[in-house]
Every structure is written in C-alpha cells, then in structure tokens.
Design a protein around this motif. Structure first.
Motif, short mmCIF file in Angstrom:
data_model
loop_
_atom_site.label_atom_id
_atom_site.label_comp_id
_atom_site.label_asym_id
_atom_site.label_seq_id
_atom_site.Cartn_x
_atom_site.Cartn_y
_atom_site.Cartn_z
N CYS A 67 -2.60 -7.89 -8.28
CA CYS A 67 -1.22 -7.64 -7.83
C CYS A 67 -0.59 -8.96 -7.42
O CYS A 67 -1.28 -9.88 -6.97
N GLY A 148 -2.70 -6.37 1.10
CA GLY A 148 -1.27 -6.47 0.78
C GLY A 148 -0.38 -5.95 1.90
O GLY A 148 -0.79 -5.12 2.72
N CYS A 185 1.79 2.16 -2.10
CA CYS A 185 1.33 2.23 -3.49
C CYS A 185 0.12 3.15 -3.66
O CYS A 185 -0.99 2.70 -3.98
N CYS A 272 -4.16 0.17 -0.34
CA CYS A 272 -3.44 0.65 -1.53
C CYS A 272 -4.44 0.83 -2.68
O CYS A 272 -5.63 0.56 -2.53
N TRP A 273 -3.94 1.24 -3.86
CA TRP A 273 -4.86 1.40 -5.01
C TRP A 273 -5.54 0.07 -5.31
O TRP A 273 -6.68 0.06 -5.78
N ARG A 276 -8.66 -4.50 -2.47
CA ARG A 276 -9.57 -5.58 -2.84
C ARG A 276 -10.56 -5.88 -1.72
O ARG A 276 -10.17 -6.01 -0.56
S1 SF4 Z 1 0.70 -2.20 -1.57
FE1 SF4 Z 1 -1.00 -3.01 -2.79
S2 SF4 Z 1 -0.49 -2.56 -4.94
FE2 SF4 Z 1 1.37 -2.28 -3.70
S3 SF4 Z 1 2.44 -4.28 -3.88
FE3 SF4 Z 1 1.19 -4.32 -1.99
S4 SF4 Z 1 -0.77 -5.22 -2.62
FE4 SF4 Z 1 0.27 -4.61 -4.49
#
Ligand code: SF4
Length: 297
Positions: A67, A148, A185, A272-273, A276
């Motif tokens: 991402c 994220g 997300c 989120c998906w 990491r």
């Molecule tokens: S929430 Fe996760 S997938 Fe969505 S923009 Fe942020 S880092 Fe990327």
C-alpha cells in the motif's frame, strides 16, 4: 555469510525485515482473503476482494510496497540476556528505518504533531516505537508492525462498568467496528486488549495483531469469545471496502491482563486488510532468519 560486524548485520537484517513485511503479507492473511473472495456472493465486494488479491500478488512479484501508506513503524523486541548487543539496539533500529525508507522505499510518515512537519525518514520523537522484553537465551527476536493511518485512526479505548464484563466487552468491540465502517479498509483484523491499565490495554490490543489469525487464544473460553465476536462482527455486513457482503472481519485476537477491581478496560486496535507484520531472529553469530515469511538472510 559476508564478514561484517554484528551491528551492521542487525541493520541489514532489519532493512530486509522491513522490505519483506512491506511487500508481502503473512500467509494466514492471504489465505483468509482468498477464502473471503471464494465465499463472497455480493458482486461489488467480490470485485474489491479480487483487486486486493491482485494488489498483493503484484506487490510481491515486483517487490514494491503493498500500500502507498507504508505506515508508522513499531518494533517488538525480545532481547536474550546473553545477546552481545544491548544499549546500542535503539540506534541500530533507527538507522535501519532510515535506510529502509530510502531503499525499499517507504513513504515518510513521521510528522511532528504540532507543526505538521514531516521528518522525511520515518523517525522522530519516540518513533519508531520500540517495545523491549528481556528473555533467556543468546538471540534477538525483532517483530515489526508498520501500521497505516486509516486503521490507527479508528483505534478505541473503552472503560466499561466492571459489572458488565463480557457483555460490555462485546458491546464495545461491535461499537468500535461499526463506527469504523469502511475507514480502515476492510476486511479488517481486530485486536482486543482486556484489563490492565489504560496504557496496557492498548499495548495488548496492538500486540494481539501480531498473532496469526488462524491461531486462537490458548485459553479455551477466550478462544470461543474470539470466534463468537468474529461471527457477530461479520453480521454487520460492512464488507470489503465498505461494499457490503459476508466478510467485514478476517480475525479477532484477544490478549488480556489482570485488572483493578474498579476498572474493566478494553483497548481495540484495528488492522486493515494490508495488516503487515514480520518477525526476524538474529543469533549472536550473525545468522538470521525472517521466521514469519520463512526467509533465511
Ligand atoms: S488502511 Fe491499510 S490498506 Fe487502507 S490506505 Fe491505510 S494502510 Fe493502506
């Protein structure tokens, strides 16, 4: 193995850990996303899951971050009491983050909260944030979680009436995921930290996200609660990227601590998906392996 100092070996191994963690998701999450795709019947949600799976494949093939938001970096370190390097570790990890920012590359995400000025290298006051745990042995285990902003934005800490116990806990988790909606997300992973103090509840919530989602809590009752919450949260039908459907949540992991009799704190951290994480082991002879992804370095 090249002959380099153990300090250099740590820096290079952590840069590699960051590269692999940012470009390849752990297998348990990929498998869970594939299952969600296979079982989805809503067209829009299925399209989103297909895009997510394609994204994961291309990132891994081309060695580029999964991402654009490469996250704010937290390390969880288990330091063996016979490992030769101790007080220098902080500066070595900071150096590794600076190098990974240039080499992977990572988006600079560390911003001064008052001025908004970006440090430009993913380091700054308390960042990367480093948790230490002293353990027996002569090796060093480093886990990384680059998280994220979209998922951290919806983190919550609830203080529920102690008399409500599990009933209040369920309400808090459902509330947090409902309020988060599509912002983090989805499909997401939910880390829940129960008990302890206000700081510990959040630390446990985030640490829960380090556990693979196909491994349940070792306490049978908590494992059942994790499964029950997973079912309840998926019945919200927020779905992939908020487009409805069967899978809002891929996994719920709970960690806990003893609490004060007058408090029942519930920390909730959402991944989120693109959740990491990676774990590296370095031995004192310099040999190293990224055990989360089965890579010897
Ligand atoms: S929430 Fe996760 S997938 Fe969505 S923009 Fe942020 S880092 Fe990327």
């Amino acid at each position: 193995m090249r002959k380099i100092s153990l300090e250099q070996r740590i820096i290079e191994s952590v840069v590699e850990l960051l590269r692999i963690s940012e470009t390849r998701l752990p297998i348990d999450i990929i498998e869970s996303l594939k299952k969600a795709y296979n079982e989805e019947t809503e067209t829009l949600a299925k399209t989103q899951l297909k895009a997510i799976l394609d994204n994961i494949k291309y990132a891994s093939e081309k060695n580029i971050p999964i991402c654009q938001d490469t996250g704010l970096i937290t390390f969880y370190v288990k330091l063996g009491d016979e490992f030769p390097i101790r007080s220098k570790l902080n500066s070595l990890l900071i150096e590794a983050v600076k190098r990974a920012t240039e080499e992977v590359p990572l988006r600079p995400n560390a911003v001064n909260p008052w001025t908004g000025k970006n440090s430009g290298d993913n380091t700054g006051e308390y960042i990367p944030y480093i948790h230490y745990e002293l353990v027996p042995g002569d090796s060093l285990e480093i886990s990384v979680m680059p998280k994220g902003g979209g998922s951290s934005y919806v983190a919550k800490l609830y203080s529920i009436p102690p008399a409500e116990k599990v009933k209040g806990l369920k309400k808090a988790v459902i509330n947090a995921v409902y309020d988060a909606g599509p912002k983090p997300c989805p499909p997401i992973i939910v880390g829940v930290g129960v008990g302890g103090t206000e700081d510990l509840a959040m630390i446990l919530a985030k640490k829960a996200l380090l556990r693979p989602i196909n491994i349940r809590n070792e306490d049978e009752n908590i494992a059942k609660l994790e499964e029950e919450l997973l079912g309840l949260l998926n019945s919200l039908e927020i779905g992939a990227m908020g487009f409805g459907g069967k899978t809002t949540v891929l996994g719920v992991n709970i960690e806990w601590a003893h609490r004060h009799p007058a408090t029942f704190l519930v920390g909730i951290a959402i991944g989120c998906w693109a959740m990491r994480r990676g774990t590296l082991i370095i031995h004192k002879d310099g040999s190293a392996e990224i055990i989360s992804h089965g890579v010897k370095i």
